[in-house]
Design a protein around this motif. Structure first.
Motif, PDB file in Angstrom:
ATOM      1  N   VAL A  38       1.292  -0.885   0.240  1.00  0.00           N
ATOM      2  CA  VAL A  38      -0.216  -0.193   0.339  1.00  0.00           C
ATOM      3  C   VAL A  38       0.930   1.089   0.172  1.00  0.00           C
ATOM      4  CG1 VAL A  38      -1.564  -1.140   2.192  1.00  0.00           C
ATOM      5  CG2 VAL A  38      -0.127   0.073   2.676  1.00  0.00           C
ATOM      6  N   ASP A  39       0.621   2.565   0.106  1.00  0.00           N
ATOM      7  CA  ASP A  39       0.877   3.563   0.461  1.00  0.00           C
ATOM      8  C   ASP A  39       1.723   4.303  -0.919  1.00  0.00           C
ATOM      9  OD1 ASP A  39      -0.734   3.199   2.105  1.00  0.00           O
ATOM     10  OD2 ASP A  39       1.796   3.430   4.004  1.00  0.00           O
ATOM     11  N   GLY A  40       1.020   4.826  -1.795  1.00  0.00           N
ATOM     12  CA  GLY A  40       1.652   5.371  -3.320  1.00  0.00           C
ATOM     13  C   GLY A  40       0.699   5.840  -4.429  1.00  0.00           C
ATOM     14  N   ASP A  68       2.466  -0.850   5.695  1.00  0.00           N
ATOM     15  CA  ASP A  68       1.705  -2.368   5.936  1.00  0.00           C
ATOM     16  C   ASP A  68       1.407  -2.185   7.266  1.00  0.00           C
ATOM     17  OD1 ASP A  68       1.847  -3.231   2.980  1.00  0.00           O
ATOM     18  OD2 ASP A  68       3.250  -4.468   3.550  1.00  0.00           O
ATOM     19  N   VAL A  69       2.485  -2.331   8.305  1.00  0.00           N
ATOM     20  CA  VAL A  69       2.458  -1.850   9.909  1.00  0.00           C
ATOM     21  C   VAL A  69       1.521  -0.624   9.919  1.00  0.00           C
ATOM     22  CG1 VAL A  69       3.197  -1.147  11.681  1.00  0.00           C
ATOM     23  CG2 VAL A  69       3.908  -2.762  10.202  1.00  0.00           C
ATOM     24  N   TRP A  70       1.497   0.817   9.155  1.00  0.00           N
ATOM     25  CA  TRP A  70       1.317   1.793   9.048  1.00  0.00           C
ATOM     26  C   TRP A  70      -0.800   1.388   8.666  1.00  0.00           C
ATOM     27  CZ3 TRP A  70       5.416   5.080   6.592  1.00  0.00           C
ATOM     28  CH2 TRP A  70       5.570   5.751   7.568  1.00  0.00           C
ATOM     29  N   SER A  84       2.866  11.750  10.151  1.00  0.00           N
ATOM     30  CA  SER A  84       3.847  10.237   8.970  1.00  0.00           C
ATOM     31  C   SER A  84       3.353   9.446   8.084  1.00  0.00           C
ATOM     32  CB  SER A  84       5.158   9.517   9.918  1.00  0.00           C
ATOM     33  OG  SER A  84       5.800   9.639   8.906  1.00  0.00           O
ATOM     34  N   TRP A  85       2.392   8.655   7.914  1.00  0.00           N
ATOM     35  CA  TRP A  85       1.449   7.729   6.899  1.00  0.00           C
ATOM     36  C   TRP A  85       0.925   8.552   6.466  1.00  0.00           C
ATOM     37  CZ3 TRP A  85      -3.214   5.790   6.858  1.00  0.00           C
ATOM     38  CH2 TRP A  85      -4.334   5.049   6.323  1.00  0.00           C
ATOM     39  N   PHE A  86       0.246   9.486   6.580  1.00  0.00           N
ATOM     40  CA  PHE A  86      -0.902   9.881   6.201  1.00  0.00           C
ATOM     41  C   PHE A  86       0.111  11.056   4.519  1.00  0.00           C
ATOM     42  CE2 PHE A  86      -2.794  14.304   4.844  1.00  0.00           C
ATOM     43  CZ  PHE A  86      -4.522  13.625   4.276  1.00  0.00           C
ATOM     44  N   LEU A  87       1.335  11.684   5.297  1.00  0.00           N
ATOM     45  CA  LEU A  87       2.374  12.340   3.983  1.00  0.00           C
ATOM     46  C   LEU A  87       3.467  11.505   3.910  1.00  0.00           C
ATOM     47  CD1 LEU A  87       3.610  15.225   6.208  1.00  0.00           C
ATOM     48  CD2 LEU A  87       1.524  15.366   4.146  1.00  0.00           C
ATOM     49  N   HIS A  88       2.696   9.873   3.969  1.00  0.00           N
ATOM     50  CA  HIS A  88       3.887   9.362   3.112  1.00  0.00           C
ATOM     51  C   HIS A  88       2.907   8.294   2.444  1.00  0.00           C
ATOM     52  CE1 HIS A  88       6.634  10.789   5.082  1.00  0.00           C
ATOM     53  NE2 HIS A  88       7.482  10.771   4.256  1.00  0.00           N
ATOM     54  N   GLY A 240       2.187  10.090  -7.726  1.00  0.00           N
ATOM     55  CA  GLY A 240       3.156   8.598  -6.989  1.00  0.00           C
ATOM     56  C   GLY A 240       3.403   9.640  -5.310  1.00  0.00           C
ATOM     57  N   ARG A 241       4.892   8.520  -4.413  1.00  0.00           N
ATOM     58  CA  ARG A 241       5.047   9.519  -4.282  1.00  0.00           C
ATOM     59  C   ARG A 241       6.523  10.105  -4.972  1.00  0.00           C
ATOM     60  NH1 ARG A 241       6.833   4.534   0.004  1.00  0.00           N
ATOM     61  NH2 ARG A 241       7.728   6.864   0.977  1.00  0.00           N
ATOM     62  N   ASN A 242       6.781  11.415  -4.460  1.00  0.00           N
ATOM     63  CA  ASN A 242       7.492  12.079  -4.896  1.00  0.00           C
ATOM     64  C   ASN A 242       9.098  12.178  -4.362  1.00  0.00           C
ATOM     65  OD1 ASN A 242       5.773  12.938  -7.163  1.00  0.00           O
ATOM     66  ND2 ASN A 242       5.627  14.743  -5.587  1.00  0.00           N
ATOM     67  N   LYS A 243       9.950  11.678  -5.397  1.00  0.00           N
ATOM     68  CA  LYS A 243      11.563  11.820  -4.708  1.00  0.00           C
ATOM     69  C   LYS A 243      12.423  12.348  -5.650  1.00  0.00           C
ATOM     70  CE  LYS A 243      14.222   9.118  -1.389  1.00  0.00           C
ATOM     71  NZ  LYS A 243      14.193   7.486  -0.964  1.00  0.00           N
TER      72      LYS A 243
END
Length: 243
Positions: A38-40, A68-70, A84-88, A240-243
């Motif tokens: 998840v997350d992205g 997945d823990v989040w 932190s999870w919300f932002l990532h 997505g998640r910018n990096k």
């Protein structure tokens, strides 16, 4: 029987399906998923549901990642959102659950709760999301959260790669316990690589799906690997998640 390891997915269901189509999974195969489902991208809940259904037809092991823990913690109490999870990626994951019933979310929670933190197969090959720090191996790890957060194992493997042999006195003791170690968590794209990386006996198959990279599936016996398209091409209207 073939064994495949599939790296971080981060809500990219389209990419996962591309990889599975290339692998041409057979009934007798085993598929080990390395965590961070998840997350992205926008299909986190859909990825989880697909994996739950997929595991009814094929032998699967789902390693738990830090994202997945989040998500598990949020599903347990949807009113408690980790900032932190919300932002990532958490925001996108929460949005992907819109329309899911309370019972469906409960089944997803159970799915997350039942995930192991690592898997050791009959050939002494270790699979975990991130790493571990105990010189005595994973069974002696005191801080089990390191299984899904530690980056020092991979950093150490990169530094030690090809410098000394397994029988050398200075060879890291935590690496000697296992024939091979498979991880995700730290994108190979951080090192300018779009493909899986190998250092000593550690294989990293997180190829940056959370950001601008791909989802990767690897046959761990032959080391042949198969990849999706870059995730931004599959989700052109998303960041997505910018990096």
């Amino acid at each position: 029987m073939r064994t495949f390891a599939i790296g971080d997915i981060h809500g990219g269901l389209k990419a996962l399906l591309q990889v599975l189509n290339q692998l041409e999974i057979r009934e007798e195969d085993k598929i080990i998923f390395m965590g961070d489902y998840v997350d992205g991208w926008s299909e986190s809940a859909q990825v989880v549901q697909f994996l739950m259904d997929f595991s009814q037809k094929f032998e699967c092991i789902f390693i738990k990642g830090n994202h997945d823990v989040w998500c598990q913690n949020w599903l347990k109490n949807v009113n408690d959102v980790n900032p932190s999870w919300f932002l990532h990626g958490g925001k996108e994951t929460m949005e992907s659950y819109e329309g899911y019933s309370v019972e469906e979310k409960k089944q997803h929670l159970i799915f997350f709760e039942n995930m192991p933190m690592y898997h050791l197969d009959e050939k002494n090959r270790l699979f975990l999301h991130a790493g571990f720090t105990s010189m005595h191996g994973v069974e002696k790890e005191t801080f089990t959260h390191k299984f899904c957060t530690d980056r020092t194992l991979w950093e150490m493997a990169l530094v030690m790669d090809k410098k000394i042999g397994l029988d050398h006195d200075l060879y890291p003791k935590r690496l000697k316990h296992y024939r091979e170690i498979y991880i995700g968590h730290t994108p190979t794209t951080n090192y300018g690589e779009s493909e899986p990386m190998n250092a000593i006996n550690v294989w990293n198959i997180d190829t940056g799906a959370a950001f601008k990279g791909k989802v990767t599936g690897m046959n761990i016996d032959s080391k042949a690997f198969f990849q999706s398209d870059d995730l931004p091409a599959l989700y052109p209207n998303e960041k997505g998640r910018n990096k």
